[in-house]
Design a protein around this motif. Structure first.
Motif, short mmCIF file in Angstrom:
data_model
loop_
_atom_site.label_atom_id
_atom_site.label_comp_id
_atom_site.label_asym_id
_atom_site.label_seq_id
_atom_site.Cartn_x
_atom_site.Cartn_y
_atom_site.Cartn_z
N ILE A 3 0.87 -1.17 0.00
CA ILE A 3 0.00 0.00 0.00
C ILE A 3 0.90 1.22 0.00
O ILE A 3 1.62 1.46 0.95
N LYS A 4 0.86 1.97 -1.08
CA LYS A 4 1.76 3.11 -1.20
C LYS A 4 1.07 4.25 -1.93
O LYS A 4 0.91 4.22 -3.13
N PRO A 5 0.60 5.28 -1.19
CA PRO A 5 0.00 6.43 -1.87
C PRO A 5 1.06 7.19 -2.65
O PRO A 5 2.24 7.16 -2.31
N THR A 37 -6.13 3.53 -0.27
CA THR A 37 -5.41 3.56 1.00
C THR A 37 -6.14 4.45 2.00
O THR A 37 -6.68 5.49 1.64
N LEU A 39 -5.11 6.37 5.53
CA LEU A 39 -3.98 6.74 6.38
C LEU A 39 -4.51 7.20 7.73
O LEU A 39 -5.52 7.90 7.81
N ALA A 52 -0.78 3.08 7.27
CA ALA A 52 -1.49 2.96 6.00
C ALA A 52 -2.12 1.58 5.92
O ALA A 52 -1.43 0.57 6.11
N GLY A 54 -5.41 -0.81 3.81
CA GLY A 54 -6.34 -0.89 2.69
C GLY A 54 -7.76 -0.60 3.16
O GLY A 54 -8.07 -0.71 4.34
#
Length: 67
Positions: A3-5, A37, A39, A52, A54
């Motif tokens: 998960i990486k914005p 995502t 946060l 973070a 899902g």
């Protein structure tokens, strides 16, 4: 699953505090949503670490907390 914005997402986040928190309280979490995502951060340390997760994990957490 990673998960990486995107970097752009991180600069345009709209952080929301729980409606159950007092408006002058600084002892709660804040949540921001990006595509794919959710946060979470500590309102006392907005520049600190962020969790973070899902959307499915977040929805499961909220459902469990509300039960």
């Amino acid at each position: 699953m990673s998960i990486k914005p995107s970097v752009g997402d991180l600069f345009s986040l709209e952080w929301v505090k729980s409606s159950y928190s007092a408006s002058d309280s600084n002892e709660c979490i804040e949540v921001a949503h990006t595509p794919g995502t959710v946060l979470v951060r500590d309102s006392k340390r907005p520049e600190g670490a962020r969790l973070a997760v899902g959307p499915d994990a977040w929805n499961g957490f909220v459902a469990h907390a509300a039960a």
